[in-house]
Design an enzyme around this catalytic site. Structure first.
Site, PDB file in Angstrom:
ATOM      1  N   ASP A   1     -18.867   6.443  22.549  1.00  9.82           N
ATOM      2  CA  ASP A   1     -18.501   7.583  23.370  1.00  9.82           C
ATOM      3  C   ASP A   1     -17.437   8.384  22.628  1.00  9.82           C
ATOM      4  OD1 ASP A   1     -18.612   9.211  25.487  1.00  9.82           O
ATOM      5  OD2 ASP A   1     -17.555   7.897  26.882  1.00  9.82           O
TER       6      ASP A   1
ATOM      7  N   LYS B   1     -28.384   4.258  28.990  1.00  6.10           N
ATOM      8  CA  LYS B   1     -26.996   4.450  29.425  1.00  6.10           C
ATOM      9  C   LYS B   1     -26.509   3.306  30.308  1.00  6.10           C
ATOM     10  CE  LYS B   1     -25.029   8.013  28.941  1.00  6.10           C
ATOM     11  NZ  LYS B   1     -24.986   9.455  28.855  1.00  6.10           N
TER      12      LYS B   1
ATOM     13  N   CYS C   1       4.819  -9.339  64.599  1.00  6.17           N
ATOM     14  CA  CYS C   1       3.805  -8.363  64.192  1.00  6.17           C
ATOM     15  C   CYS C   1       2.417  -9.007  64.228  1.00  6.17           C
ATOM     16  CB  CYS C   1       4.116  -7.853  62.788  1.00  6.17           C
ATOM     17  SG  CYS C   1       2.835  -6.758  62.143  1.00  6.17           S
TER      18      CYS C   1
ATOM     19  N   CYS D   1       5.939   0.039  60.685  1.00  7.32           N
ATOM     20  CA  CYS D   1       4.678  -0.706  60.562  1.00  7.32           C
ATOM     21  C   CYS D   1       3.622  -0.044  61.444  1.00  7.32           C
ATOM     22  CB  CYS D   1       4.904  -2.150  60.996  1.00  7.32           C
ATOM     23  SG  CYS D   1       3.380  -3.082  61.162  1.00  7.32           S
TER      24      CYS D   1
ATOM     25  N   CYS E   1       2.815  -2.948  64.468  1.00  2.86           N
ATOM     26  CA  CYS E   1       3.774  -3.354  65.512  1.00  2.86           C
ATOM     27  C   CYS E   1       4.912  -2.351  65.666  1.00  2.86           C
ATOM     28  CB  CYS E   1       4.316  -4.752  65.226  1.00  2.86           C
ATOM     29  SG  CYS E   1       5.501  -4.773  63.854  1.00  2.86           S
TER      30      CYS E   1
ATOM     31  N   LYS F   1     -23.973   2.812  21.737  1.00  2.42           N
ATOM     32  CA  LYS F   1     -23.811   4.264  21.796  1.00  2.42           C
ATOM     33  C   LYS F   1     -22.327   4.556  22.002  1.00  2.42           C
ATOM     34  CE  LYS F   1     -25.476   8.453  23.951  1.00  2.42           C
ATOM     35  NZ  LYS F   1     -24.169   8.995  24.259  1.00  2.42           N
TER      36      LYS F   1
ATOM     37  N   ARG G   1     -20.732  18.854  16.042  1.00  4.29           N
ATOM     38  CA  ARG G   1     -22.120  19.084  16.422  1.00  4.29           C
ATOM     39  C   ARG G   1     -22.301  20.487  17.007  1.00  4.29           C
ATOM     40  NH1 ARG G   1     -25.149  18.786  20.845  1.00  4.29           N
ATOM     41  NH2 ARG G   1     -27.330  18.313  20.470  1.00  4.29           N
TER      42      ARG G   1
ATOM     43  N   LEU H   1     -29.901  13.062  22.297  1.00  2.96           N
ATOM     44  CA  LEU H   1     -30.790  11.960  22.665  1.00  2.96           C
ATOM     45  C   LEU H   1     -31.226  12.105  24.116  1.00  2.96           C
ATOM     46  CD1 LEU H   1     -28.688   9.060  21.098  1.00  2.96           C
ATOM     47  CD2 LEU H   1     -30.928   9.832  20.292  1.00  2.96           C
TER      48      LEU H   1
ATOM     49  N   CYS I   1       7.011  -4.661  56.598  1.00  2.00           N
ATOM     50  CA  CYS I   1       7.247  -4.624  58.040  1.00  2.00           C
ATOM     51  C   CYS I   1       8.281  -5.691  58.360  1.00  2.00           C
ATOM     52  CB  CYS I   1       5.926  -4.913  58.746  1.00  2.00           C
ATOM     53  SG  CYS I   1       6.130  -5.440  60.442  1.00  2.00           S
TER      54      CYS I   1
ATOM     55  N   LYS J   1     -33.885   3.061  18.264  1.00  2.00           N
ATOM     56  CA  LYS J   1     -34.522   4.021  17.358  1.00  2.00           C
ATOM     57  C   LYS J   1     -35.684   3.340  16.636  1.00  2.00           C
ATOM     58  CE  LYS J   1     -30.186   6.377  16.460  1.00  2.00           C
ATOM     59  NZ  LYS J   1     -29.042   6.576  15.581  1.00  2.00           N
TER      60      LYS J   1
ATOM     61  N   TYR K   1     -24.376   6.734  11.810  1.00  2.00           N
ATOM     62  CA  TYR K   1     -25.650   6.240  12.329  1.00  2.00           C
ATOM     63  C   TYR K   1     -26.843   7.056  11.851  1.00  2.00           C
ATOM     64  CZ  TYR K   1     -24.371   9.738  15.889  1.00  2.00           C
ATOM     65  OH  TYR K   1     -23.971  10.875  16.534  1.00  2.00           O
TER      66      TYR K   1
ATOM     67  N   TYR L   1       0.850  -1.190   0.000  1.00  2.40           N
ATOM     68  CA  TYR L   1       0.000   0.000   0.000  1.00  2.40           C
ATOM     69  C   TYR L   1       0.892   1.248   0.000  1.00  2.40           C
ATOM     70  CZ  TYR L   1      -3.540   3.390   1.390  1.00  2.40           C
ATOM     71  OH  TYR L   1      -4.373   4.473   1.421  1.00  2.40           O
TER      72      TYR L   1
ATOM     73  N   GLU M   1     -28.514  -0.065  18.647  1.00  2.00           N
ATOM     74  CA  GLU M   1     -27.110   0.058  18.243  1.00  2.00           C
ATOM     75  C   GLU M   1     -26.284   0.541  19.432  1.00  2.00           C
ATOM     76  OE1 GLU M   1     -28.322   2.377  14.846  1.00  2.00           O
ATOM     77  OE2 GLU M   1     -27.756   4.267  15.779  1.00  2.00           O
TER      78      GLU M   1
HETATM   79  C1  9MJ Z   1     -23.907   7.141  19.122  1.00  2.00           C
HETATM   80  N1  9MJ Z   1     -23.356   8.102  19.852  1.00  2.00           N
HETATM   81  O1  9MJ Z   1     -23.332   6.067  18.943  1.00  2.00           O
HETATM   82  C2  9MJ Z   1     -26.902   8.464  17.844  1.00  2.00           C
HETATM   83  N2  9MJ Z   1     -25.179   7.423  18.530  1.00  2.00           N
HETATM   84  O2  9MJ Z   1     -28.902   9.330  16.863  1.00  2.00           O
HETATM   85  C3  9MJ Z   1     -25.953   6.545  17.842  1.00  2.00           C
HETATM   86  N3  9MJ Z   1     -25.780   8.608  18.537  1.00  2.00           N
HETATM   87  C4  9MJ Z   1     -27.838   9.516  17.594  1.00  2.00           C
HETATM   88  N4  9MJ Z   1     -27.028   7.197  17.405  1.00  2.00           N
HETATM   89  C5  9MJ Z   1     -29.557  10.507  16.824  1.00  2.00           C
HETATM   90  N5  9MJ Z   1     -25.662   5.247  17.625  1.00  2.00           N
HETATM   91  C6  9MJ Z   1     -28.875  11.415  17.538  1.00  2.00           C
HETATM   92  C7  9MJ Z   1     -27.760  10.806  18.030  1.00  2.00           C
END
Ligand code: 9MJ
Length: 677
Positions: free
Chosen positions: A121, A322, A440, A416, A419, A119, A140, A87, A434, A298, A229, A40, A117
């Site tokens: 982070d 959550k 002890c 210690c 003791c 979520k 966002r 959400l 110790c 959803k 998503y 590559y 699905e």
């Molecule tokens: C995350 N954070 O994985 C949404 N999200 O859908 C997924 N966030 C989302 N969907 C609508 N899987 C607003 C946010």
């Protein structure tokens, strides 16, 4: 380049784009590379050279654009034509049942399907493609206005610079989450440490910090990834591929246009299916290669989504379920020092009770002085406490902005705390110890607790609290004194009725009949765990024989290393230990002679076993002891060296790893059969 390829530089560049994009997609999106990295890189260098020779042929979707461009002064703002949603959160099963019935009401009790699905982070992002070309990437922000991070986003390999195929809309906004996979995060932090630079607290911060870089060349070196998503603006879908009318079908379309979509997306027909999905993902949370903080449900059908509508910026047709937070903050009230069986001093953080990773935590080990210094943790600090999966809670770092002016660095005591003998750090060990030995009381208490424990002499009814009382009031000093205890002495202890005292005397009597391996383990010689004790017993067969071996002789035993050999030799050479042994043996402790079982004849010799999930018919520790007695090694984590995994009920990430590594898996019933043979 092969002779068959065109010599027109434009065509050559187009061919290289195609080939590089194809292989990058296989590598970054499909996780299924076809070409070795070196090949590559060769193609990539060819492209760079051609573009250098013909700068007029450089385009915005050239794979060479992924290395980053000029440094910006600031990011410009971008208004989202369609707001980026947030959400609503749910924290309990009941919240999900309510969500489900609310949707049902909003849809006039018509049938509907939910899509679940993970979520992720990370950071939400909106990507705008015009005529297939990535023209803009916006964060966002507040949902209405974000920042233009296009240059940075172009460096993320799993994001197509040009949509795949021919059937995409004229304008398409793709929405998803940019994140940093756990492995890349660990590597990045290691690089930061190597360079003497600040590390990132977690993958989310690392992803956010990276995306906010004004120098996109730095972003190019950061291991960012993205899952899509959803969609925003869509204009003039292709006649041959009209926009799908359900969320799940849209995700499929996004995949065909070249995007990575979570492989964990699942249809759920009712709330129970949602809760099952939640549990299933939660049990695999640690094993997933990226961090997630919950799951999202959803409504699948787009017309039904529209019918359900929105409340302010959050859709009514979706909810985030959550997971319990894995990191929380709490005050560090004190640091106490515990003295272990071998005299090791361990600092323990006393925390204000806090709910983290699904349990309430009040203590966490701080390991040793070096760890405390490295993390700069002080009494009175507000600290971040982390508990992920089944892992023991950990104090991660202090919140420095909340540190009290009066706070002082913590220094382990020089003596210690029990003791008052000198505490020493020997042989470069991280822990100080110790030096009081059996003088002890703390070490004596721990030695006696260990001696009585289930895997050692298994004295039923002799709990930790009782041992502490018996030592404190002078009834027992050594493990041998246990066998001189009388009911009268026991009844004098707090909360000890006649009946319990009699039962305990009986258990002590019963424990006298044991095995040599258990007895050796019970003596608590440093570095002599269950497996080493068993190896010694099987090799030498008698206690007398072991007592008369020196450190060098002991090395002939499989599983005995130089440190254990030295400790065993020293243990038996000390006169006070010989005295204790004599007393133990004269009180009637005995075991049948091991006649002709050698290690090689043990049925599980050579097996490296991992136990996972819940066992229904035997305690996990008992199962472990039995497996070791049959010659196996029992390990806590699955690796290539593992030869067998015993999967109990609700086994999670370890089972998945075992399947991936093609390791033999048996269930609890099959394990119980080993014990019967
Ligand atoms: C995350 N954070 O994985 C949404 N999200 O859908 C997924 N966030 C989302 N969907 C609508 N899987 C607003 C946010």
């Amino acid at each position: 380049m092969s002779d068959k390829e065109p010599h027109d530089p434009y065509k050559q560049i187009q061919t290289l784009h195609k080939r590089l994009n194809y292989h990058a997609h296989r590598y970054y999106v499909l996780d299924d590379p076809e070409l070795p990295d070196s090949e590559y890189d060769k193609l990539f260098r060819e492209l760079e050279l051609l573009e250098k020779q013909h700068p007029e042929l450089m385009t915005l979707d050239s794979p060479s654009q992924r290395v980053g461009g000029k440094i910006l002064d600031s990011f410009t703002s971008i208004a989202h034509q369609i707001p980026m949603l947030s959400l609503s959160n749910a924290f309990s099963d009941d919240d999900i049942k309510e969500f489900y019935s609310r949707i049902s009401d909003l849809l006039n009790h018509k049938e509907f399907v939910l899509i679940a699905e993970p979520k992720l982070d990370g950071l939400a992002i909106s990507l705008r493609y015009e005529q297939g070309l990535l023209v803009q990437a916006a964060t966002r922000g507040d949902g209405t206005t974000g920042e233009d991070v296009t240059q940075n986003v172009r460096t993320i390999q799993s994001i197509p610079l040009h949509l795949s195929g021919d059937y995409y809309p004229k304008v398409l906004e793709v929405r998803g989450e940019i994140f940093m996979p756990k492995k890349g995060f660990a590597q990045l932090n290691q690089r930061q440490i190597d360079k003497g630079e600040k590390t990132f607290a977690n993958p989310r911060n690392a992803a956010a910090g990276s995306l906010r870089q004004l120098d996109s060349k730095i972003v190019a070196s950061r291991p960012l990834d993205m899952f899509c998503y959803g969609i925003g603006v869509v204009d003039q879908a292709h006649k041959k591929m009209p926009l799908a009318q359900s969320h799940s079908e849209i995700l499929k379309q996004l995949h065909t246009w070249g995007f990575a979509v979570s492989p964990e997306v699942k249809k759920c027909d009712n709330w129970q299916a949602c809760l099952n999905y939640y549990q299933s993902i939660l049990s695999r949370r640690e094993a997933l290669p990226y961090e997630i903080d919950g799951v999202v449900y959803k409504v699948d059908d787009i017309a039904q989504q529209q019918q359900a509508g929105f409340i302010s910026r959050a859709p009514r047709w979706a909810i985030a379920h959550k997971f319990p937070a894995e990191e929380v903050t709490t005050p560090l009230l004190d640091i106490e020092v515990q003295v272990g069986r071998t005299g090791a001093l361990t600092p323990v953080a006393r925390l204000q009770a806090v709910f983290v990773g699904g349990v309430t935590v009040t203590n966490a080990t701080l390991h040793n002085q070096t760890e405390i210094d490295r993390k700069d943790i002080r009494i009175g600090d507000t600290v971040v406490v982390r508990r992920a999966g089944d892992v023991i809670p950990e104090v991660v770092r202090p919140i420095l902005s909340q540190r009290l002016d009066s706070s002082q660095a913590y220094v382990m005591p020089t003596h210690c705390p029990i003791c008052h003998s000198l505490a020493e750090r020997v042989n470069n060990e991280a822990k100080s110890r110790c030096t009081g030995g059996l003088f002890c009381p703390a070490q004596r208490k721990e030695a006696i607790k260990h001696f009585a424990s289930r895997k050692a002499m298994d004295i039923d009814g002799l709990g930790d609290k009782l041992v502490e009382q018996l030592v404190d009031c002078g009834f027992i000093e050594t493990i041998a004194d246990l066998f001189q205890l009388t009911s009268i002495q026991l009844v004098a202890m707090e909360r000890m009725a006649d009946k319990s005292a009699d039962n305990l005397i009986q258990s002590i009597e019963k424990s006298k009949s044991t095995t040599l391996a258990r007895f050796l383990y019970a003596l608590g010689i440093r570095e002599v765990g269950e497996a080493t004790a068993l190896a010694l017993a099987n090799f030498y067969k008698t206690l007398e024989c072991i007592q008369h071996k020196n450190a060098e002789d002991l090395l002939e035993v499989p599983d005995v290393g130089p440190v254990a050999a030295h400790n065993i030799d020293t243990f038996f050479a000390q006169s006070h230990n010989q005295q204790v042994l004599n007393n133990l043996l004269s009180s009637g402790i005995h075991w049948p002679e091991i006649i002709n079982k050698t290690l090689d004849e043990l049925p599980l010799e050579g097996e490296i076993i991992v136990l996972t999930g819940t066992l229904l018919h035997i305690k996990r520790n008992d199962a472990k002891t039995r497996l070791i007695e049959l010659g196996a090694k029992v390990s806590g984590s699955v690796s290539k060296k593992t030869t067998l995994v015993i999967a109990g009920d609700k086994a999670g990430s370890k089972l998945i790893k075992a399947q991936e590594l093609n390791i033999k898996i048996v269930d609890e019933t099959e394990m119980m059969a080993f014990f019967e043979t």
